[in-house]
Design a protein around this motif. Structure first.
Motif, PDB file in Angstrom:
ATOM      1  N   GLU A   1       0.844  -1.194   0.000  1.00  0.00           N
ATOM      2  CA  GLU A   1       0.000   0.000   0.000  1.00  0.00           C
ATOM      3  C   GLU A   1       0.879   1.244   0.000  1.00  0.00           C
ATOM      4  O   GLU A   1       1.798   1.357   0.810  1.00  0.00           O
ATOM      5  N   ILE A   2       0.590   2.161  -0.910  1.00  0.00           N
ATOM      6  CA  ILE A   2       1.361   3.403  -1.024  1.00  0.00           C
ATOM      7  C   ILE A   2       0.394   4.573  -1.180  1.00  0.00           C
ATOM      8  O   ILE A   2      -0.627   4.457  -1.876  1.00  0.00           O
ATOM      9  N   ARG A   3       0.718   5.674  -0.541  1.00  0.00           N
ATOM     10  CA  ARG A   3      -0.070   6.898  -0.686  1.00  0.00           C
ATOM     11  C   ARG A   3       0.768   7.948  -1.409  1.00  0.00           C
ATOM     12  O   ARG A   3       1.926   8.169  -1.053  1.00  0.00           O
ATOM     13  N   TYR A   4       0.186   8.552  -2.435  1.00  0.00           N
ATOM     14  CA  TYR A   4       0.835   9.634  -3.155  1.00  0.00           C
ATOM     15  C   TYR A   4       0.037  10.915  -2.925  1.00  0.00           C
ATOM     16  O   TYR A   4      -1.186  10.887  -2.778  1.00  0.00           O
ATOM     17  N   GLU A   5       0.737  12.040  -2.928  1.00  0.00           N
ATOM     18  CA  GLU A   5       0.087  13.323  -2.698  1.00  0.00           C
ATOM     19  C   GLU A   5       0.623  14.355  -3.673  1.00  0.00           C
ATOM     20  O   GLU A   5       1.785  14.292  -4.091  1.00  0.00           O
TER      21      GLU A   5
ATOM     22  N   VAL B   1      -5.811  22.489  -6.349  1.00  0.00           N
ATOM     23  CA  VAL B   1      -6.585  21.433  -5.685  1.00  0.00           C
ATOM     24  C   VAL B   1      -5.633  20.376  -5.129  1.00  0.00           C
ATOM     25  O   VAL B   1      -4.754  19.879  -5.843  1.00  0.00           O
ATOM     26  N   ALA B   2      -5.790  20.050  -3.854  1.00  0.00           N
ATOM     27  CA  ALA B   2      -4.962  19.019  -3.223  1.00  0.00           C
ATOM     28  C   ALA B   2      -5.515  17.641  -3.555  1.00  0.00           C
ATOM     29  O   ALA B   2      -6.732  17.425  -3.508  1.00  0.00           O
ATOM     30  N   VAL B   3      -4.619  16.699  -3.880  1.00  0.00           N
ATOM     31  CA  VAL B   3      -5.031  15.367  -4.321  1.00  0.00           C
ATOM     32  C   VAL B   3      -4.274  14.301  -3.530  1.00  0.00           C
ATOM     33  O   VAL B   3      -3.052  14.380  -3.373  1.00  0.00           O
ATOM     34  N   ILE B   4      -5.005  13.314  -3.038  1.00  0.00           N
ATOM     35  CA  ILE B   4      -4.416  12.152  -2.381  1.00  0.00           C
ATOM     36  C   ILE B   4      -4.778  10.913  -3.193  1.00  0.00           C
ATOM     37  O   ILE B   4      -5.945  10.712  -3.545  1.00  0.00           O
ATOM     38  N   VAL B   5      -3.791  10.100  -3.492  1.00  0.00           N
ATOM     39  CA  VAL B   5      -3.986   8.881  -4.284  1.00  0.00           C
ATOM     40  C   VAL B   5      -3.558   7.682  -3.441  1.00  0.00           C
ATOM     41  O   VAL B   5      -2.425   7.639  -2.951  1.00  0.00           O
TER      42      VAL B   5
ATOM     43  N   LEU C   1     -11.070  17.273 -13.330  1.00  0.00           N
ATOM     44  CA  LEU C   1     -11.699  15.978 -13.601  1.00  0.00           C
ATOM     45  C   LEU C   1     -10.864  15.150 -14.581  1.00  0.00           C
ATOM     46  O   LEU C   1     -10.807  13.925 -14.465  1.00  0.00           O
ATOM     47  N   LYS C   2     -10.213  15.807 -15.530  1.00  0.00           N
ATOM     48  CA  LYS C   2      -9.337  15.079 -16.455  1.00  0.00           C
ATOM     49  C   LYS C   2      -8.167  14.456 -15.702  1.00  0.00           C
ATOM     50  O   LYS C   2      -7.764  13.320 -15.981  1.00  0.00           O
ATOM     51  N   LEU C   3      -7.618  15.188 -14.750  1.00  0.00           N
ATOM     52  CA  LEU C   3      -6.527  14.638 -13.944  1.00  0.00           C
ATOM     53  C   LEU C   3      -7.000  13.436 -13.144  1.00  0.00           C
ATOM     54  O   LEU C   3      -6.329  12.399 -13.117  1.00  0.00           O
ATOM     55  N   LEU C   4      -8.154  13.552 -12.501  1.00  0.00           N
ATOM     56  CA  LEU C   4      -8.645  12.443 -11.684  1.00  0.00           C
ATOM     57  C   LEU C   4      -8.964  11.220 -12.535  1.00  0.00           C
ATOM     58  O   LEU C   4      -8.701  10.079 -12.128  1.00  0.00           O
ATOM     59  N   ASP C   5      -9.521  11.454 -13.718  1.00  0.00           N
ATOM     60  CA  ASP C   5      -9.776  10.339 -14.633  1.00  0.00           C
ATOM     61  C   ASP C   5      -8.469   9.649 -15.017  1.00  0.00           C
ATOM     62  O   ASP C   5      -8.388   8.416 -15.057  1.00  0.00           O
ATOM     63  N   ALA C   6      -7.444  10.436 -15.312  1.00  0.00           N
ATOM     64  CA  ALA C   6      -6.148   9.877 -15.701  1.00  0.00           C
ATOM     65  C   ALA C   6      -5.548   9.059 -14.561  1.00  0.00           C
ATOM     66  O   ALA C   6      -4.979   7.981 -14.783  1.00  0.00           O
TER      67      ALA C   6
ATOM     68  N   GLU D   1      -7.224   5.723 -14.220  1.00  0.00           N
ATOM     69  CA  GLU D   1      -6.970   4.782 -15.303  1.00  0.00           C
ATOM     70  C   GLU D   1      -5.912   3.759 -14.910  1.00  0.00           C
ATOM     71  O   GLU D   1      -5.832   2.675 -15.488  1.00  0.00           O
ATOM     72  N   SER D   2      -5.077   4.088 -13.932  1.00  0.00           N
ATOM     73  CA  SER D   2      -4.047   3.158 -13.483  1.00  0.00           C
ATOM     74  C   SER D   2      -4.681   1.996 -12.714  1.00  0.00           C
ATOM     75  O   SER D   2      -5.462   2.206 -11.784  1.00  0.00           O
ATOM     76  N   ASP D   3      -4.325   0.790 -13.092  1.00  0.00           N
ATOM     77  CA  ASP D   3      -4.835  -0.381 -12.391  1.00  0.00           C
ATOM     78  C   ASP D   3      -4.383  -0.416 -10.934  1.00  0.00           C
ATOM     79  O   ASP D   3      -5.017  -1.053 -10.091  1.00  0.00           O
ATOM     80  N   ASP D   4      -3.288   0.259 -10.640  1.00  0.00           N
ATOM     81  CA  ASP D   4      -2.744   0.237  -9.279  1.00  0.00           C
ATOM     82  C   ASP D   4      -3.479   1.180  -8.333  1.00  0.00           C
ATOM     83  O   ASP D   4      -3.374   1.049  -7.117  1.00  0.00           O
ATOM     84  N   VAL D   5      -4.187   2.149  -8.870  1.00  0.00           N
ATOM     85  CA  VAL D   5      -4.856   3.164  -8.046  1.00  0.00           C
ATOM     86  C   VAL D   5      -6.181   2.625  -7.518  1.00  0.00           C
ATOM     87  O   VAL D   5      -7.033   2.174  -8.284  1.00  0.00           O
ATOM     88  N   GLN D   6      -6.347   2.679  -6.197  1.00  0.00           N
ATOM     89  CA  GLN D   6      -7.571   2.216  -5.564  1.00  0.00           C
ATOM     90  C   GLN D   6      -8.549   3.358  -5.294  1.00  0.00           C
ATOM     91  O   GLN D   6      -9.743   3.233  -5.547  1.00  0.00           O
ATOM     92  N   ASN D   7      -8.062   4.456  -4.747  1.00  0.00           N
ATOM     93  CA  ASN D   7      -8.926   5.585  -4.389  1.00  0.00           C
ATOM     94  C   ASN D   7      -8.225   6.901  -4.701  1.00  0.00           C
ATOM     95  O   ASN D   7      -7.007   7.001  -4.579  1.00  0.00           O
ATOM     96  N   VAL D   8      -9.024   7.891  -5.088  1.00  0.00           N
ATOM     97  CA  VAL D   8      -8.514   9.237  -5.314  1.00  0.00           C
ATOM     98  C   VAL D   8      -9.405  10.219  -4.565  1.00  0.00           C
ATOM     99  O   VAL D   8     -10.630  10.176  -4.685  1.00  0.00           O
TER     100      VAL D   8
END
Length: 249
Positions: free
Chosen positions: A84-88, A95-99, A218-223, A226-233
């Motif tokens: 499990e890894i968290r990216y920020e 806009v702040a984003v947590i992945v 929204l384009k960033l969040l969609d992109a 798209e990664s199979d590794d990403v669980q939540n944004v």
């Protein structure tokens, strides 16, 4: 403990389209695998696995697919070793984003996420670069039909919840992280399995977006998704209803 939800735009989700179902199932199976390996392979004795199975059922995943994933994860044979890894980072308009990701290849995942940020007007930051703008909360969601507002509010208070927001779409119960499983189990005993139950990142303040900035975010969040590794944004933005209607047109 009442009011209108301001978090509907925070956790961005894709629509339930057939072309995306395979990716959705793959992510759910990955979560089931990690959950089963982290604890007992019995959902009744493993809260995280129970939540993962509930999410899979909500997505209409066949029961035998869920059971095979649990058996594979609990078997002695080797398999993918997910971490499990968290990216920020920051997206357009600040806009702040947590992945949140589950991956068996850190380099691949980091490269994919960094590229998504760069291509869509954002920048990947260091760990904890934006998480201070969020808090961790347990969130349990039920459809409108299971109870009226007063009944859900009373049950949530008795279970130890912090807040309840009810609207035309349903009920959203929030809890402290330490109380999440107890609240979820108490509500499940009374109302049945929830639509979703998970620990989420909740922003302290929201960035209101106009049409141009909203489209970019929204384009960033969609992109990212798209990664199979990403669980939540998660992201700390709000899109006014009028703007959302224009984007959906």
């Amino acid at each position: 403990m009442a009011g209108h939800s301001q978090f509907k735009n925070i956790m961005h989700r894709k629509g339930a389209q057939d072309a995306r179902k395979a990716r959705q199932f793959a992510k759910l199976i990955r979560e089931i695998t990690v959950s089963a390996r982290a604890g007992l392979p019995d959902p009744a004795a493993n809260p995280r696995l129970r939540a993962a199975c509930a999410a899979a059922r909500e997505a209409n995943m066949p029961r035998d697919t869920i059971e095979r994933a649990i058996k594979k994860a609990s078997g002695t044979a080797g398999g993918e070793d997910f971490v499990e890894i968290r990216y920020e980072g920051y997206g357009p308009a600040g806009v702040a984003v947590i992945v949140e990701a589950l991956t068996d290849n850190r380099n691949r995942t980091a490269s994919d996420i960094r590229s998504a940020f760069a291509k869509h007007g954002g920048a990947l930051g260091e760990t904890n670069s934006v998480s201070f703008l969020f808090t961790r909360s347990g969130v349990v969601r039920y459809p409108r039909r299971v109870a009226d507002d007063d009944t859900m509010l009373e049950a949530a208070i008795e279970a130890g919840a912090e807040n309840v927001v009810s609207d035309d779409e349903g009920h959203e119960v929030t809890t402290g992280v330490e109380d999440f499983f107890a609240v979820r189990d108490a509500l499940e005993a009374r109302f049945g399995p929830p639509e979703t139950a998970r620990i989420e990142w909740r922003p302290g303040t929201l960035v209101t977006l106009d049409e141009e900035k909203a489209a970019s975010v929204l384009k960033l969040l969609d992109a990212l998704e798209e990664s199979d590794d990403v669980q939540n944004v998660y992201a700390n933005f709000d899109i006014p209803e009028m703007v959302m209607r224009k984007l959906s047109a």
